[in-house]
Design a protein around this motif. Structure first.
Motif, PDB file in Angstrom:
ATOM      1  N   THR A   1       0.978  -1.443  -0.366  1.00  0.00           N
ATOM      2  CA  THR A   1      -0.232   0.222  -0.329  1.00  0.00           C
ATOM      3  C   THR A   1       1.169   1.247   0.139  1.00  0.00           C
ATOM      4  OG1 THR A   1      -1.429  -1.037   0.938  1.00  0.00           O
ATOM      5  CG2 THR A   1      -1.736   1.388   1.272  1.00  0.00           C
ATOM      6  N   PRO A   2       1.289   1.131  -0.833  1.00  0.00           N
ATOM      7  CA  PRO A   2       2.614   2.807  -0.995  1.00  0.00           C
ATOM      8  C   PRO A   2       1.438   4.348  -0.710  1.00  0.00           C
ATOM      9  CG  PRO A   2       1.857   1.788  -3.315  1.00  0.00           C
ATOM     10  CD  PRO A   2       0.758   1.291  -2.661  1.00  0.00           C
ATOM     11  N   GLU A   3       2.506   5.314  -0.862  1.00  0.00           N
ATOM     12  CA  GLU A   3       2.290   6.309  -0.352  1.00  0.00           C
ATOM     13  C   GLU A   3       3.004   7.357  -1.607  1.00  0.00           C
ATOM     14  OE1 GLU A   3       3.921   8.263   3.135  1.00  0.00           O
ATOM     15  OE2 GLU A   3       4.212   5.972   3.810  1.00  0.00           O
ATOM     16  N   PHE A   4       2.868   6.288  -2.698  1.00  0.00           N
ATOM     17  CA  PHE A   4       3.304   7.076  -3.932  1.00  0.00           C
ATOM     18  C   PHE A   4       2.673   6.657  -4.938  1.00  0.00           C
ATOM     19  CE2 PHE A   4       5.786   3.877  -3.079  1.00  0.00           C
ATOM     20  CZ  PHE A   4       6.008   2.909  -4.266  1.00  0.00           C
ATOM     21  N   ASP A   5       1.813   7.776  -5.901  1.00  0.00           N
ATOM     22  CA  ASP A   5       1.436   7.158  -7.145  1.00  0.00           C
ATOM     23  C   ASP A   5       2.269   6.648  -8.335  1.00  0.00           C
ATOM     24  OD1 ASP A   5      -1.246   8.737  -6.610  1.00  0.00           O
ATOM     25  OD2 ASP A   5      -0.679  10.357  -8.042  1.00  0.00           O
ATOM     26  N   GLU A   6       1.514   5.015  -8.523  1.00  0.00           N
ATOM     27  CA  GLU A   6       2.745   4.640  -9.500  1.00  0.00           C
ATOM     28  C   GLU A   6       1.816   4.890 -11.376  1.00  0.00           C
ATOM     29  OE1 GLU A   6       5.573   0.921  -9.820  1.00  0.00           O
ATOM     30  OE2 GLU A   6       4.575   1.607  -7.718  1.00  0.00           O
ATOM     31  N   PHE A   7       2.937   4.892 -11.873  1.00  0.00           N
ATOM     32  CA  PHE A   7       2.580   4.367 -13.827  1.00  0.00           C
ATOM     33  C   PHE A   7       3.465   3.952 -13.686  1.00  0.00           C
ATOM     34  CE2 PHE A   7       1.984   9.207 -12.072  1.00  0.00           C
ATOM     35  CZ  PHE A   7       1.441   9.527 -12.080  1.00  0.00           C
ATOM     36  N   THR A   8       2.505   2.804 -14.530  1.00  0.00           N
ATOM     37  CA  THR A   8       3.556   1.839 -15.430  1.00  0.00           C
ATOM     38  C   THR A   8       2.740   1.463 -16.884  1.00  0.00           C
ATOM     39  OG1 THR A   8       3.065   0.238 -13.322  1.00  0.00           O
ATOM     40  CG2 THR A   8       3.865  -0.827 -15.714  1.00  0.00           C
ATOM     41  N   LEU A   9       4.447   1.794 -17.544  1.00  0.00           N
ATOM     42  CA  LEU A   9       4.128   1.721 -18.881  1.00  0.00           C
ATOM     43  C   LEU A   9       4.905  -0.240 -19.683  1.00  0.00           C
ATOM     44  CD1 LEU A   9       3.548   2.195 -22.097  1.00  0.00           C
ATOM     45  CD2 LEU A   9       5.831   3.425 -22.291  1.00  0.00           C
ATOM     46  N   ILE A  10       4.048  -0.642 -20.190  1.00  0.00           N
ATOM     47  CA  ILE A  10       3.980  -2.336 -20.671  1.00  0.00           C
ATOM     48  C   ILE A  10       5.094  -1.884 -21.890  1.00  0.00           C
ATOM     49  CG2 ILE A  10       3.295  -4.572 -20.650  1.00  0.00           C
ATOM     50  CD1 ILE A  10       3.017  -3.825 -18.125  1.00  0.00           C
ATOM     51  N   VAL A  11       6.428  -2.203 -22.062  1.00  0.00           N
ATOM     52  CA  VAL A  11       7.040  -2.591 -23.019  1.00  0.00           C
ATOM     53  C   VAL A  11       7.154  -4.003 -23.531  1.00  0.00           C
ATOM     54  CG1 VAL A  11       9.072  -2.408 -23.945  1.00  0.00           C
ATOM     55  CG2 VAL A  11       8.431  -0.812 -21.969  1.00  0.00           C
ATOM     56  N   SER A  12       7.120  -5.214 -22.728  1.00  0.00           N
ATOM     57  CA  SER A  12       6.502  -6.128 -23.867  1.00  0.00           C
ATOM     58  C   SER A  12       6.424  -6.918 -22.715  1.00  0.00           C
ATOM     59  CB  SER A  12       8.072  -6.747 -24.288  1.00  0.00           C
ATOM     60  OG  SER A  12       8.928  -7.226 -23.689  1.00  0.00           O
ATOM     61  N   GLY A  13       5.554  -8.217 -23.063  1.00  0.00           N
ATOM     62  CA  GLY A  13       4.673  -9.736 -22.023  1.00  0.00           C
ATOM     63  C   GLY A  13       3.391  -8.652 -22.150  1.00  0.00           C
ATOM     64  N   LYS A  14       2.887  -9.373 -21.023  1.00  0.00           N
ATOM     65  CA  LYS A  14       2.089  -8.530 -19.786  1.00  0.00           C
ATOM     66  C   LYS A  14       2.714  -8.727 -18.609  1.00  0.00           C
ATOM     67  CE  LYS A  14      -0.444 -12.652 -21.653  1.00  0.00           C
ATOM     68  NZ  LYS A  14      -1.760 -13.478 -21.764  1.00  0.00           N
ATOM     69  N   LYS A  15       1.751  -8.551 -18.190  1.00  0.00           N
ATOM     70  CA  LYS A  15       1.984  -7.626 -16.482  1.00  0.00           C
ATOM     71  C   LYS A  15      -0.032  -8.008 -15.367  1.00  0.00           C
ATOM     72  CE  LYS A  15       3.892  -4.975 -12.768  1.00  0.00           C
ATOM     73  NZ  LYS A  15       4.163  -3.978 -12.297  1.00  0.00           N
ATOM     74  N   GLN A  16       0.640  -8.790 -14.491  1.00  0.00           N
ATOM     75  CA  GLN A  16      -0.822  -8.744 -14.203  1.00  0.00           C
ATOM     76  C   GLN A  16      -1.259  -7.654 -12.641  1.00  0.00           C
ATOM     77  OE1 GLN A  16      -3.261 -12.173 -13.272  1.00  0.00           O
ATOM     78  NE2 GLN A  16      -2.844 -11.888 -10.852  1.00  0.00           N
ATOM     79  N   PHE A  17      -1.644  -7.234 -12.414  1.00  0.00           N
ATOM     80  CA  PHE A  17      -2.411  -6.394 -11.127  1.00  0.00           C
ATOM     81  C   PHE A  17      -3.335  -6.158 -10.355  1.00  0.00           C
ATOM     82  CE2 PHE A  17      -0.395  -4.083 -15.226  1.00  0.00           C
ATOM     83  CZ  PHE A  17       0.391  -2.667 -14.270  1.00  0.00           C
TER      84      PHE A  17
END
Length: 123
Positions: free
Chosen positions: A51-67
């Motif tokens: 439970t972070p104290e920061f905003d996080e931005f993620t850009l997928i370059v290749s593959g897949k990621k689960q959130f």
């Protein structure tokens, strides 16, 4: 004096789970307001909820990621991005058969003190 800096040697964060983390800008470079990292998560990789104290931005370059975000599962693929607000309970993973390469930006910068990772097995 130049008004720019070029990062040629990002800080490679030591890990024990096979994930590559190269922090280009962040606390490792004296930039506490932002962190920018290149990451590669191997197949089968996951980490505990946090439970972070920061905003996080993620850009997928290749593959897949689960959130897993506040109980909802989201899967992103190459070319997609997401912004997760601070205070969300989140778990990142790559349960897929190919590695996932992505760029992560945190505002303010990521730190172990502000990420609030849960101990394994807590759900």
């Amino acid at each position: 004096m130049k008004k720019f800096k070029i990062q040629q040697t990002p800080f490679v964060v030591p890990t024990t789970d096979g994930k590559l983390i190269e922090e280009h800008w962040g606390n490792s470079t004296g930039n506490s307001g932002i962190s920018i990292a290149h990451m590669v998560a191997p197949p089968g990789w996951s980490e505990p909820h946090q439970t972070p104290e920061f905003d996080e931005f993620t850009l997928i370059v290749s593959g897949k990621k689960q959130f897993e975000i506040d109980g909802e599962t989201v899967i992103l693929e190459k070319g997609q991005s997401i912004m997760i607000e601070k205070g969300a309970r989140i778990r990142y993973s790559n349960p897929f058969e190919q590695e996932c390469e992505y760029i992560s930006i945190c505002l303010p910068a990521f730190s172990m003190e502000s990420v609030h990772r849960e101990e394994e097995g807590v759900d």
